[in-house]
Every structure is written in structure tokens, then in C-alpha cells.
Design a protein around this motif. Structure first.
Motif, short mmCIF file in Angstrom:
data_model
loop_
_atom_site.label_atom_id
_atom_site.label_comp_id
_atom_site.label_asym_id
_atom_site.label_seq_id
_atom_site.Cartn_x
_atom_site.Cartn_y
_atom_site.Cartn_z
N VAL A 89 -14.00 -8.60 -2.08
CA VAL A 89 -13.00 -8.48 -3.15
C VAL A 89 -12.24 -7.16 -3.01
CG1 VAL A 89 -12.76 -8.09 -5.63
CG2 VAL A 89 -14.10 -10.03 -4.80
N THR A 90 -12.96 -6.07 -2.79
CA THR A 90 -12.31 -4.76 -2.71
C THR A 90 -11.35 -4.69 -1.52
OG1 THR A 90 -14.39 -3.84 -3.53
CG2 THR A 90 -12.72 -2.28 -2.85
N THR A 91 -11.74 -5.27 -0.38
CA THR A 91 -10.85 -5.21 0.80
C THR A 91 -9.50 -5.86 0.50
OG1 THR A 91 -11.68 -7.29 1.76
CG2 THR A 91 -12.74 -5.25 2.47
N ALA A 92 -9.56 -7.01 -0.19
CA ALA A 92 -8.31 -7.72 -0.50
C ALA A 92 -7.45 -6.91 -1.45
CB ALA A 92 -8.63 -9.10 -1.09
N LEU A 93 -8.10 -6.35 -2.49
CA LEU A 93 -7.33 -5.60 -3.49
C LEU A 93 -6.73 -4.34 -2.87
CD1 LEU A 93 -9.69 -5.97 -6.61
CD2 LEU A 93 -7.58 -7.23 -6.12
N LEU A 94 -7.48 -3.62 -2.05
CA LEU A 94 -6.94 -2.40 -1.44
C LEU A 94 -5.80 -2.74 -0.47
CD1 LEU A 94 -6.92 0.64 -1.11
CD2 LEU A 94 -8.74 0.44 0.60
N SER A 95 -5.93 -3.84 0.25
CA SER A 95 -4.85 -4.25 1.15
C SER A 95 -3.57 -4.54 0.37
CB SER A 95 -5.26 -5.49 1.96
OG SER A 95 -6.40 -5.22 2.74
N MET A 96 -3.74 -5.17 -0.80
CA MET A 96 -2.57 -5.44 -1.65
C MET A 96 -1.95 -4.13 -2.13
SD MET A 96 -3.91 -8.60 -4.02
CE MET A 96 -4.51 -10.13 -3.30
N ALA A 97 -2.80 -3.20 -2.58
CA ALA A 97 -2.31 -1.92 -3.10
C ALA A 97 -1.57 -1.14 -2.02
CB ALA A 97 -3.48 -1.10 -3.65
N LEU A 98 -2.08 -1.17 -0.80
CA LEU A 98 -1.42 -0.46 0.32
C LEU A 98 -0.07 -1.10 0.63
CD1 LEU A 98 -4.53 0.14 2.61
CD2 LEU A 98 -2.99 1.93 1.76
N THR A 99 -0.05 -2.42 0.68
CA THR A 99 1.19 -3.13 0.97
C THR A 99 2.26 -2.81 -0.07
OG1 THR A 99 -0.14 -4.91 1.91
CG2 THR A 99 2.17 -5.42 1.43
N GLU A 100 1.79 -2.70 -1.33
CA GLU A 100 2.72 -2.38 -2.43
C GLU A 100 3.33 -0.99 -2.23
OE1 GLU A 100 3.30 -4.85 -4.21
OE2 GLU A 100 4.55 -4.00 -5.81
N LEU A 101 2.63 -0.10 -1.51
CA LEU A 101 3.15 1.23 -1.21
C LEU A 101 3.96 1.23 0.10
CD1 LEU A 101 0.01 3.43 -2.02
CD2 LEU A 101 2.04 3.11 -3.45
#
Lengths: 413, 413
Positions: B76-88
Motif C-alpha cells: 500500500v505504501t509503495t503505491a501511495l508514495l509513487s502517486m505522491a512523487l508523480t504529483e510532484l
């Protein structure tokens, strides 16, 4: 001794106590000697919780990462159910979509199953394990996690049943079968012993939301016997099979379906020239608005009226699009009406019994209901009526076609 | 332009806001041109939530299914952090242990890493992606999901850094580095610029719980430069490296470690015959009770006293076991004491500076502290004292060895 695929949805595995109940049901089948594959959804609420986390981070979350995220929901359930089964003395083993492997295309969040590797599952089944598979998910050629879209667990179950050549695919839900119509509307509504795939498709698309349409299509295509049953009550449920020639001899109307989620749009005074229908519906389709019923009558005075229905939620958007088209075409007027309902008579018997339509129309006339639109398919006749007459129409048709009476012996399995 | 592996624990990714903060930190490193692999734990609380679900179903959950269950937390954390990075605006892609693939043995819930396939990661790094890997998990030869045991994410990070030949492995935690002693106990406690793997191991086993011992061992074995940093504050942290010969010339005591989780057991009047130690400690070890310090002095009058320490939680169990042994051996008496503490002086410099022990003992004597037991290793001297003198002992030793003063220029990197 047969091989059965059983699918339990999110509500059926919504907490630990329910998972234990499901385990007891599965264990009973196993103890009867059946080989069992169980497909499970995420615990109810879990998928929505995960999606909400994603939306806190991105308004349009990355599809690849969305699949990595939400696929954990089903994975959790497989582990918990395997533990619950083991605790009952039944050997069990969990599988993710990647582990099975359920090969899909790479269309993240709406992938389609291409192939299933049944080798590991067969080895475990032969060794006496109940195999618990995560529904809704697969893996693409490059090892990326994919999901089949909401409700995809039904599709997983049917696809596994097809790949393993299972004797039956059982879908456990919160209803005890497919009914002749909605029991909340008609007291005499009766559970069907069996229904054909085609009838089920027409019933499902009309709003009898027991099964995912895609799963029913899939089951029909691969001839997988599908059974709808209640998760926590005992009973035979409803068997969904290919057309049964024995039954063709009896007048067979499977049920009365209905839908009040549609709205009607009419363009009046459309010039009667070729290509007009596509000029009207093209822009609507391009806006991703789904159109259901379409009716155009023969022209008079070189102009005609064009009517179609869309989902109620899309009405205002569709109306705006249509207004622009009307201006271009010099059409006279646009009329919109959301106070409509669709009622359908569904049954494979209709093919060989032409009298069904006239019985339907006269039954509605007898109770004074005016028919606004009519549309027909091979095994369905639908009418659009004023919404306030919906219950009256359904009850009247249910009794007209004798659906509240038990069928004769020959017509049931 | 270097390749950095960064590891963020459960507290650092405990909610969406923190995941966004982590993403900003990672993005800064990426924008400086570094290749970045991020290893993440489950959001804090998530692993415990999942374990609690398992324990509702089984008192001893199936290890294979436990791994399937808890491994979802990191995913779960890997997916969320990947989303957060992409958003940046930073390209990112998540990986499970299975996807990497991090091959382990099949010892579920405590698996050991055997091999890492770095091919896919290198391809993504070359294509400019930040690669986000689920910590704590792997996959065995048969495709089963495994976990490395609690805190295994540190090990994942170090193993990845070794496999990818990364320039540095950064472990982000809730402290800004490794200290000469606990800053909550001694005001003058000072962050170390660097410390050796061996010193770090002795500090960690003594209760300075900054890093998993296994990860430090691993980093030492594969010579991976390890840096401990604060997740949300900027700073150089502490670099953990192989022994630095330059520093060997200066008197190097790295720090004062301590532990008040132990209790002491003494068997008085044990017959002085061969094999006595194993007859006493054998049953304790068989009961899975870990023994730390063991002291036996030379015998007088054909009998001796035998003392060892165990975790306080194990004291009453160990005492019962010991009483049975004492009855068999006709030993005189069992004494137990949980009001003890262990204080250690740690430093590689100790090897070549014999005076450390005497400086330590005289410093304690000066403030009137009685030493109950002494034990030594290559780079550590530990004493057991009465618990109430712990703070006094630590402060006194910290100042005796000059740890509150900045080291001279030659001794820092």
C-alpha cells in the motif's frame, strides 16, 4: 465428487465473524468430498478506504499504482479465509492473481483476462487443499499487477471455473437467487430454479443487479454452469445455464425487469434526410453518455421526431449537447423528461411465441397505462411509461404471465 | 550523480501528509540528479492491525498466510508514495518483493534474502524513474510471499544497496543520528559524525535501537556505506562505515550504551565439577529464554556461584526452570534481582588502548557505584550495577571519556 468454484463478495467477508461463517460453508462442501476453489473480494469498505487514500494524493491517481494499491484488499481476505479454514481442520492455501497466474492485458483498472495458468492450482487441489484466490486482480506480461475493474471478482470466478473445467461456479450474494421480478415490489415474486444466460443478461442489464454482466457473458461463452446462492442461508439458489430445449416447449417468460434510472430526450421536427440519426447521436456518444432505447418513427411532411433515453445523471449534459445539434439542424424543439420508467418482459420462450407482445400491451391497456416508447430484442420487450405507473405495470405483468404460480413439472430442472 | 537507496519507516509514512513530506525529500535528491531507490515500511499501525485480524482467527496463525497478509501493508505504501512523487512531477514506479524479485529462503515470517534480481530496477533507474520498493518482503523459489521479520525493511534497503552497488544507503528515522549516549539522559550527548559497523552493532544490541542489528551486519558484510538521518529534519546524520585507520590513532570511545531491561539470576553453592554450566543453562536455552551476561568466578571449597542475566519479562519463568535444576544439583540457593542495569563503554579504539577498563572502573568508584558483574568483548566493556545508579554511571562515564567535547579535526571525516 466434483470441482466447484465458489465466489464470496465483500459483504460476505466483511469482518472476521463473517469470514468464519464463510469458512464453515466452504468446509461443509469440502467434507462432502468436492474439490473447492474459493474466490474472494476485499472486506467491504476496504477498497473504498484505499481509493480515498489515493485521492488524497492525486485527483486522478496513476492507474498502475491504483492497481498495486487496491489489489491488497483481496489479498488480505485470501490470507484470513485460509487461516479460518485451517482452524476448522481444512487444509487451505491463498493465491494472489500474480501467483495463480491470471494473465491479463495491461489496461490498468479495467484489464481483461487473457489466460489462466491452472497448473499450481491443480497440484494443490490434488493434494487436498482448498485453494483461495484473490478476485478482481491479475498480472500483465511484464509482471505488473492489474485489476479487472469493480465487480471483477465474479469474472475471476467464472474464468477460473472455465480454466479448471469446474462442474459449477457458485456466486454467493445477499439474495437467495434470481427472481421473476423484484420481491420488494411484487409479493408474489418467485425464485427461479433456472434461467438461461441470455435471460440473465437481459435481467441484469435491466437493473436486477445480482451478477456482473461481464461474468454472465463469460460464463455463457465458455458454457460454465453458474449458480447464484445466498451467502448465509441454505438453499438451491438459481442455476444459470445454456438454453434448455426441454423448456422451449412451455411458454417461458423468465421475469419482469424494470429500471427507473433513465430519462427521455426528444428532438421534434428533425429534417427527414439520410444520416440524421448519426448526426444527432454522434456528439452524445463522443461525450461518453450511454444511450439505451432509441426510437424513430416514420416521417410525415418531410420531418420526423427522434427520441432516446440516457441515464438520469447524464440528462442535463445530454440536453445541452442536443440543443447545439438542434440549432445546426434547424430542428423545431427539444423535450426532456426524467419522470419515466422502463419495464421489460424477458424470456427465451418469446422467440417462438409471438403472442407475448400483444399480451403485454393489452395487460397495460387494461390498467390504463399509456405506452410512450416500445423497443424489442430477441428475448425481451421493453416499454417506456410514466414513472408513477411503474409498480402497477410490474404487478400487472407479473400476474398476466403467471409468474406468481409455480411452473409445471416439465419446465423446471 | 550517485545512486542512493533511501529507507523510510512506518512513522515516516504514517499518514498521507507524511507520505507527501517524504515525497518532497525524495524529489529534492532526485532533482539533484541522483538515482534513487526508496524502500518503505507499512504505514504505522497497519501491520499491527493486520496481525490482530489474524489472531482473531488463529492463536498461532499459519506462517505462510501471515506473510500474505502483512506484506500488503508495505505494498500500500509503495503505491501511495509513487502517486505522491508523480504529483510532484517526479516519475516513480512501485515494486513488491515478488516483482523485484527479492529471492529469499522459505522460512515464512523470518526469511533470509538469498539473491536480488536488479535487472528491472536498473532499467527503470536508467529511464529516470524513482523506484519505490516494498520493504520487509520477498518471494521464495516457489513464488510464495515471504517476510523478513519485524524491522526487515532496513535489511531490504541494505540488501538492495549491495545488489545495486549503491553509493550510500540512507536510513531515515525519528532521530538525527547515532549519539554518544541517550540525549534524554545526558545533556552533553553528542551526535557522532561517523561510527564503525562494529561499534554500531554493540550500540544497537545494548539498546540504542536506531537500526536493526541484522541490517548493520549485512551492511558491514557487503561494505555498504550506511547513513542514519532524521526523516523530517535536515542534517548530515551519522555515517556508519568500515573501520577507519586514520581514526585509530586517536583515543576512540564511540559512546556509552545502557540497558535496563535485564534481570539477574544467581545459583549459589554449585558443585565445582565439569559440565556444570551447560547443565544450568541448557534448560534455560531450551525454553527459548535468551541469556546475555554470564559470569562464573573461580571456585572455593569445591563449590562456586553461577550468575547470568535474562530479559526482565523472562525472569519468573527462568527462575522456575532454575529452581528445578538447583534441586537436581543440590545447589544451595537461587537469588533473583530485577533492579539491575547494564552500562557499556563501546569503541574500536579500546583494542589498542588497554587503559579504558581501568578508567571506567575508577570513574564508577569515584562516584561510589559498586560493580556487580563485569563482561568484556573486543570493543566493549559492560558492567552490571544497581539500577538506581544508572543515570549517575552514564553521565560520569560520558564525561570521563570526553564524549561531550567535539572531537579533534583528525578524528572526523
Amino acid at each position: 465428487m466434483s470441482l466447484i468454484v465458489q465466489k464470496f463478495g465483500g459483504t460476505s467477508v466483511g469482518n472476521v465473524a463473517r469470514i468464519q461463517q464463510v469458512a464453515e460453508k466452504v468446509a461443509r462442501f469440502r467434507r462432502e468430498g468436492h474439490g473447492i476453489v474459493v474466490v474472494v473480494s476485499a472486506m467491504s469498505g476496504e477498497t473504498n478506504r484505499l481509493i480515498a487514500l489515493a485521492h488524497e494524493l492525486q485527483s486522478q491517481p496513476l492507474p498502475r499504482e491504483m492497481d498495486v494499491l487496491v489489489s491488497t484488499g483481496e489479498q488480505v481476505t485470501t490470507a484470513l479465509l485460509s487461516m479460518a479454514l485451517t482452524e476448522l481442520g481444512v487444509k487451505a492455501k491463498s493465491y494472489t492473481g500474480t501467483q495463480v497466474r491470471i494473465l491479463t492485458d495491461d489496461a490498468h483498472t479495467k484489464a481483461r483476462i487473457r489466460d489462466i495458468d491452472d497448473q499450481r492450482l491443480h497440484a494443490d487441489l490434488d493434494a487436498g487443499y482448498v485453494v483461495v484466490v484473490a478476485g478482481f486482480q491479475g498480472v500483465d506480461d511484464n509482471g505488473n499487477i492489474t485489476t479487472l475493474g469493480r465487480g471483477g471478482s465474479d469474472t475471476t470466478a467464472v474464468a477460473l471455473a472455465a480454466a479448471l473445467k469446474a462442474d459449477e461456479c457458485q456466486i454467493y450474494t445477499d439474495v437467495d437467487g434470481v427472481y421473476t421480478t423484484d420481491p420488494r415490489m411484487v409479493d408474489g415474486a418467485r425464485r427461479l430454479e433456472r434461467v438461461t444466460f441470455e435471460e440473465m443478461l437481459e435481467m441484469a442489464s435491466m437493473g436486477s443487479k445480482v451478477l456482473q454482466i461481464r461474468a454472465v457473458e463469460f460464463a455463457g461463452k465458455y458454457n460454465v454452469p453458474l449458480r447464484v446462492l445466498h451467502s448465509f442461508e441454505d438453499g438451491p439458489g438459481t442455476l444459470i445455464t445454456l438454453e434448455d430445449t426441454q423448456q422451449m416447449e412451455t411458454p417461458t417468460i423468465a421475469g419482469i425487469a424494470f429500471n427507473r434510472d433513465e430519462a427521455k430526450l426528444t428532438m421534434l421536427g428533425v429534417p427527414d434526410t439520410p444520416g440524421m440519426a448519426s448526426r444527432i447521436l454522434g456528439p452524445v456518444g463522443e461525450a461518453n453518455i450511454e444511450v439505451d432505447v432509441i426510437v424513430q418513427n416514420v416521417a410525415a411532411d418531410n420531418s420526423t421526431d427522434f427520441t432516446f433515453t440516457v441515464g438520469r445523471a447524464d440528462l442535463s449534459r445530454a440536453r445541452e449537447i442536443l440543443q447545439a445539434v438542434a440549432d445546426e439542424l434547424n430542428a423545431r424543439e427539444i423535450r426532456a423528461d426524467s419522470r419515466i420508467a422502463k419495464v421489460s418482459v424477458v424470456g427465451v420462450g418469446m422467440r417462438s411465441h409471438a403472442g407475448v407482445a400483444s399480451r403485454m400491451f393489452s395487460a397495460l391497456a387494461e390498467v390504463g397505462i399509456n405506452i410512450q416508447m416500445i423497443t424489442t430484442s430477441e428475448i425481451k420487450i421493453s416499454v417506456i411509461i410514466e414513472e408513477k405507473y411503474l409498480e402497477l405495470a410490474v404487478r400487472s405483468l407479473h400476474s398476466t404471465f403467471g409468474l406468481d404460480k409455480e411452473p409445471t413439472d416439465e419446465s423446471v430442472a
